[in-house]
Design an enzyme around this catalytic site. Structure first.
Site, mmCIF file in Angstrom:
data_model
loop_
_atom_site.group_PDB
_atom_site.id
_atom_site.type_symbol
_atom_site.label_atom_id
_atom_site.label_comp_id
_atom_site.label_asym_id
_atom_site.label_seq_id
_atom_site.Cartn_x
_atom_site.Cartn_y
_atom_site.Cartn_z
ATOM 1 C CB SER A 1 91.361 88.782 52.689
ATOM 2 O OG SER A 1 90.915 89.166 53.966
ATOM 3 C CG ASP B 1 83.454 87.246 53.379
ATOM 4 O OD1 ASP B 1 83.795 87.059 54.555
ATOM 5 O OD2 ASP B 1 84.222 87.687 52.504
ATOM 6 C CG HIS C 1 87.094 85.861 53.952
ATOM 7 N ND1 HIS C 1 86.734 87.118 53.498
ATOM 8 C CD2 HIS C 1 88.419 85.961 54.297
ATOM 9 C CE1 HIS C 1 87.771 87.935 53.579
ATOM 10 N NE2 HIS C 1 88.804 87.260 54.048
#
Length: 328
Positions: A104, A238, A266
């Site tokens: 991320s 996600d 995610h």
């Protein structure tokens, strides 16, 4: 100095750099992996995979500045600042080169680290990474908005926080891709009870996101991955950063290996830790580490991205329960 919180599996160690305390976990032996967590998380996001990876690698999993047990000062929370901090941490630990793995927001830091310090980067692995498209969940855009600090302060008051996080964790058990990662969101809400953590995360978000979405992109520098093995791993479900950004990675970095994992959100490294470890281990063991050449780097910079991007050849197969795209 070191400490181990009751809930932690691995010993957390500390080092002071530029006057600020940095927390990290370091375990295992072998080629070095630098694991960089995402926004408002900490090194514990990697707990499901650390031990398995440590059987073959030296694993370094820090808490980025402003996160976890690291200091939360009024400081430089830009991607460049984080990349510098990781270089300095590795230098103190006596580690010269790493395969950098970023999840991320940590993916953005990984890209910046590889860009600033190619001589210290052997490979780059991006996990549901930022920097591959403007789209991002409205929840992250909201962090940069006026009033967030005060609103989250109210939402994390004693009693109120327990109700909110309990509801999120309960919803996470529903069989829906839209609730897949709510247990992780609950952990983030818990961390926002600390005003210093809220302020730090707000600074981080404002450096990379505005009201239209992500500001930072690797697209203009993707041609530099020509000199470095790159792998992209994404969860098909996600809801924070859309899986189509994995296709963007395949387009702008045609030599990258791209893996999309079914039934993962995610946090694919937490949803399917064994598969994640297999993918990461195979990638490292089947690729030669990048060797920095100033002449080659200079040639890439001079030529830029002017040449047309070649057609991406994909070999798609179903294995380990997910879609695998091996980029030729």
């Amino acid at each position: 100095m070191s400490a181990t919180p009751p809930e932690a599996t691995h010993e957390v160690q500390f080092v002071t750099l530029h006057g600020h305390r940095r927390a990290y976990v370091k375990v295992g032996q072998g080629p070095a992996l630098l694991l960089l967590h995402g926004l408002a998380c900490d090194h514990t996001t990697w707990e499901p995979v650390i031990d398995a990876l440590a059987q073959r690698f030296t694993v370094i999993a820090p808490d980025l500045l402003g996160h976890g047990q690291s200091a939360k000062p009024r400081a430089d929370y830009t991607l460049g600042g984080y990349a510098n901090g990781m270089r300095d941490l590795l230098t103190v630990l006596g580690i010269d080169k790493v395969t950098v793995v970023g999840h991320s927001f940590g993916g953005g830091v990984a890209m910046q680290f590889a860009y600033q310090f190619p001589e210290r980067t052997e490979r780059m692995v991006l996990v549901a990474s930022g920097g591959l498209g403007p789209e991002v969940t409205p929840a992250i855009r909201a962090i940069a908005s006026p009033g967030f600090h005060q609103a989250m302060g109210l939402a994390t008051l004693p009693g109120v926080r327990q109700v909110n996080t309990g509801a999120l964790r309960a919803l996470s058990h529903l069989p829906s891709k839209y609730t897949h990662d709510l247990d992780e969101v609950a952990d983030i809400v818990d961390s926002f009870a600390d005003p210093a953590a809220r302020a730090a995360i707000r600074h981080v978000v404002r450096a990379v996101v505005d009201w239209r979405g992500q500001i930072v992109t690797m697209a203009d520098r993707a041609y530099l991955t020509e000199a470095m093995p790159m792998c992209v791993i994404w969860g098909r479900d996600d809801q924070v950063l859309p899986v189509r950004h994995a296709d963007t990675a395949a387009r702008i970095a045609p030599k990258a290996r791209v893996e999309v994992i079914a039934d993962a959100g995610h946090f694919p490294h937490k949803d399917h830790p064994q598969r994640f470890v297999t993918l990461l281990t195979d990638f490292v063991q089947s690729t030669q580490p990048a060797v920095y050449s100033r002449a080659r780097w200079r040639a890439l910079l001079r030529n830029g991205a002017s040449a047309p991007i070649p057609q991406v050849a994909r070999e798609v197969s179903e294995r380990h329960g997910g879609r695998s795209l091996t980029i030729a």
